[in-house]
Write an enzyme that holds these catalytic residues in place. Structure first.
Site, PDB file in Angstrom:
ATOM      1  N   ASP A 194       0.843  -1.174   0.000  1.00 18.77           N
ATOM      2  CA  ASP A 194       0.000   0.000   0.000  1.00 18.77           C
ATOM      3  C   ASP A 194       0.891   1.241   0.000  1.00 18.77           C
ATOM      4  O   ASP A 194       2.108   1.143   0.051  1.00 18.77           O
ATOM      5  CB  ASP A 194      -0.975  -0.016   1.176  1.00 18.77           C
ATOM      6  CG  ASP A 194      -0.266  -0.042   2.523  1.00 18.77           C
ATOM      7  OD1 ASP A 194       0.954   0.198   2.563  1.00 18.77           O
ATOM      8  OD2 ASP A 194      -0.932  -0.317   3.529  1.00 18.77           O
ATOM      9  N   GLY A 205       0.925   4.096   2.072  1.00 19.85           N
ATOM     10  CA  GLY A 205       1.087   4.960   3.232  1.00 19.85           C
ATOM     11  C   GLY A 205      -0.109   5.858   3.428  1.00 19.85           C
ATOM     12  O   GLY A 205      -0.200   6.574   4.427  1.00 19.85           O
ATOM     13  N   GLY A 206      -1.054   5.821   2.486  1.00 20.85           N
ATOM     14  CA  GLY A 206      -2.232   6.663   2.582  1.00 20.85           C
ATOM     15  C   GLY A 206      -3.088   6.370   3.795  1.00 20.85           C
ATOM     16  O   GLY A 206      -3.705   7.280   4.357  1.00 20.85           O
ATOM     17  N   ASP A 214      -7.866  -7.614   0.851  1.00 19.93           N
ATOM     18  CA  ASP A 214      -6.961  -7.986   1.937  1.00 19.93           C
ATOM     19  C   ASP A 214      -7.571  -7.561   3.266  1.00 19.93           C
ATOM     20  O   ASP A 214      -8.435  -6.687   3.312  1.00 19.93           O
ATOM     21  CB  ASP A 214      -5.605  -7.297   1.759  1.00 19.93           C
ATOM     22  CG  ASP A 214      -5.713  -5.794   1.990  1.00 19.93           C
ATOM     23  OD1 ASP A 214      -5.512  -5.342   3.132  1.00 19.93           O
ATOM     24  OD2 ASP A 214      -6.018  -5.057   1.031  1.00 19.93           O
ATOM     25  N   CYS A 250     -11.196 -29.759   7.853  1.00 24.28           N
ATOM     26  CA  CYS A 250     -10.320 -28.692   7.340  1.00 24.28           C
ATOM     27  C   CYS A 250      -8.973 -29.303   6.965  1.00 24.28           C
ATOM     28  O   CYS A 250      -8.414 -30.123   7.692  1.00 24.28           O
ATOM     29  CB  CYS A 250     -10.127 -27.606   8.391  1.00 24.28           C
ATOM     30  SG  CYS A 250      -8.988 -26.285   7.886  1.00 24.28           S
ATOM     31  N   CYS A 266      -6.097 -27.666   6.578  1.00 29.17           N
ATOM     32  CA  CYS A 266      -4.930 -26.862   6.925  1.00 29.17           C
ATOM     33  C   CYS A 266      -3.958 -27.651   7.799  1.00 29.17           C
ATOM     34  O   CYS A 266      -4.317 -28.667   8.414  1.00 29.17           O
ATOM     35  CB  CYS A 266      -5.343 -25.561   7.617  1.00 29.17           C
ATOM     36  SG  CYS A 266      -5.743 -25.724   9.388  1.00 29.17           S
ATOM     37  N   CYS A 274      -5.188 -28.104  11.527  1.00 25.63           N
ATOM     38  CA  CYS A 274      -6.281 -29.051  11.767  1.00 25.63           C
ATOM     39  C   CYS A 274      -5.879 -30.501  11.496  1.00 25.63           C
ATOM     40  O   CYS A 274      -6.470 -31.418  12.066  1.00 25.63           O
ATOM     41  CB  CYS A 274      -7.493 -28.679  10.924  1.00 25.63           C
ATOM     42  SG  CYS A 274      -8.331 -27.180  11.511  1.00 25.63           S
ATOM     43  N   HIS A 284      -4.754 -21.572  10.430  1.00 27.41           N
ATOM     44  CA  HIS A 284      -6.119 -22.028  10.159  1.00 27.41           C
ATOM     45  C   HIS A 284      -6.999 -20.897   9.624  1.00 27.41           C
ATOM     46  O   HIS A 284      -7.720 -21.064   8.630  1.00 27.41           O
ATOM     47  CB  HIS A 284      -6.748 -22.609  11.414  1.00 27.41           C
ATOM     48  CG  HIS A 284      -8.216 -22.847  11.261  1.00 27.41           C
ATOM     49  ND1 HIS A 284      -8.735 -23.905  10.544  1.00 27.41           N
ATOM     50  CD2 HIS A 284      -9.292 -22.112  11.684  1.00 27.41           C
ATOM     51  CE1 HIS A 284     -10.063 -23.827  10.545  1.00 27.41           C
ATOM     52  NE2 HIS A 284     -10.415 -22.753  11.235  1.00 27.41           N
TER      53      HIS A 284
END
Length: 424
Positions: free
Chosen positions: A112, A114-115, A319, A357, A359, A362, A388
């Site tokens: 990004d 810096g705004g 995001d 799940c 991941c 899990c 997770h």
């Protein structure tokens, strides 16, 4: 490297794949659905969209190794230019070969501008930054107010912003040109033009003034970006996205989209504070005006209902820090909503965070063990829950993308949200 190293290829449009019965939803939505699938190509790989971009503020997704971020399916990482400017400094990242090499991440990267700090350290400093507004008209001077007892750490003028470092109190100057110079040195594949983020509480008059300031800054960013791209021709091409502001005002949002859409940006960021109930409408105002052949990134969204709303109205990527932030307070995502692992009922629960799940957490650890780690203040609890939560969010968006392609988006949305907000 030329700008041809970056591109966006349109896939399928939601309005084309949705069943005819979905047309009744258009009226409720206030306009036609702008959602679509696509592919963003960068010098460091492709991003299939819609996609959730993991936030790695200081060149790290908090508590999670870059290798684990890749394993959980994240396609790209977003870092914060302001924080990396302060530590370790853009020159360090440039010398290291750019953000990706510095953090051992081989995929695409975002930064990004810096705004956000223009607002969060300025008029928004120490205020609650959320998606709600009470609709009240603030008195004259409220646009410059900060929270009671707090010191403003950012001061804005038409040329740029003075920041007071939250680390040591040193003063720093950011301008459109400096933001471009910093982001070029950080070396992300996609960066954002320097803008002024306003809050839902700013007056209409201030929103108009700020929007024009951001438009002029966008032009300056483009000019400096072109200069630096030519000067650093030996580096991989970095795409530049313009950022649309305008708060909750339709005419300002559409004006921002038309103004910046006519400029030579590689894509666009949809910025600013959003009223939750109007999120989809505001995104649609922007995407209806923007060129269809360029990607759109929505900043700061991760709740399941917001994700579906953003996707169907034309956001390609987004995001949010929430998956790792809530993990540090022992909260984990499930198909039936967010749960808190510190709850006593999990002390003898030897099942995974979520049955089925895939991941790493899990498939290897139990709720009882991770609760023990959290209660014992062991930092690895943050790591396991964060893995997770990031996987849950990434997979949700991946599945939404597939549902656009196969024509089941609205059925998938109803199923997911019906469970998630069921209160079970």
């Amino acid at each position: 490297m030329s700008s041809s190293a970056f591109s966006f290829t349109l896939g399928k449009r939601l309005r084309d794949t949705a069943p005819a019965a979905a047309e009744r939803r258009v009226e409720a939505n206030g306009g036609g659905f702008q959602g679509r699938t696509g592919t963003i190509s960068t010098p460091h790989g492709e991003i299939a969209t819609p996609a959730f971009i993991a936030v790695g503020t200081k060149a790290t997704v908090k508590a999670v190794l870059p290798e684990s971020v890749a394993e959980l399916g994240a396609q790209a990482v977003l870092a914060n230019a302001y924080h990396l400017y302060l530590q370790p400094g853009p020159d360090i990242l440039d010398e290291a070969g750019g953000l990706g090499k510095f953090m051992n991440w081989s995929g695409p990267t975002f930064t990004d501008s810096g705004g956000f700090q223009v607002m969060s350290l300025g008029a928004g400093f120490k205020k609650v930054i959320n998606m709600n507004a009470d609709g009240t008209t603030h008195a004259t001077g409220a646009d410059d107010d900060v929270a009671p007892g707090k010191e403003r750490l950012a001061h804005i003028d038409d040329d740029g912003v003075w920041f007071k470092s939250h680390l040591n109190g040193d003063k720093h100057r950011f301008s459109p040109e400096i933001s471009m110079q910093v982001q070029h040195k950080i070396g992300a594949d996609i960066m954002f033009a320097f803008d002024e983020l306003t809050t839902l509480m700013n007056s209409r008059g201030y929103q108009e003034m700020s929007l024009e300031r951001t438009r002029l800054w966008a032009l300056r960013c483009l000019a400096e970006h072109q200069r630096l791209t030519e000067e650093r021709a030996d580096k991989p091409y970095q795409a530049l996205f313009g950022v649309l502001q305008g708060a909750q005002y339709e005419d300002l949002r559409r004006k921002a989209a038309r103004d910046l859409g006519a400029m030579d940006f590689d894509g666009f960021g949809l910025g600013g504070a959003f009223e939750k109930e109007n999120l989809g409408t505001i995104v649609r105002w922007c995407t209806e005006e923007l060129p269809e052949n360029k990607p759109r990134h929505l900043l700061g969204i991760s709740e399941p209902d917001d994700i579906f709303t953003a996707i169907e109205n034309g956001a390609d990527t987004f995001d949010c820090v929430s998956p790792t932030r809530v993990a540090r307070n022992s909260a984990f995502y499930t198909p039936y909503g967010r749960k808190n692992l510190s709850n006593a009922k999990f002390k003898r629960d030897f099942g995974p965070l979520v049955d089925g799940c895939d991941c790493y957490t899990c498939t290897n650890y139990t709720r009882a063990y991770i609760q023990h780690l959290f209660k014992s203040n062991e930092m690895v609890s943050h790591t396991l829950i964060s893995i997770h939560n990031e996987r849950f969010t990434v997979k949700l968006v991946d599945d939404a993308r597939l549902s656009i392609d196969d024509g089941t988006f609205f059925d998938f949305k109803a199923e997911v949200l019906g469970k998630y907000y069921s209160g079970r």
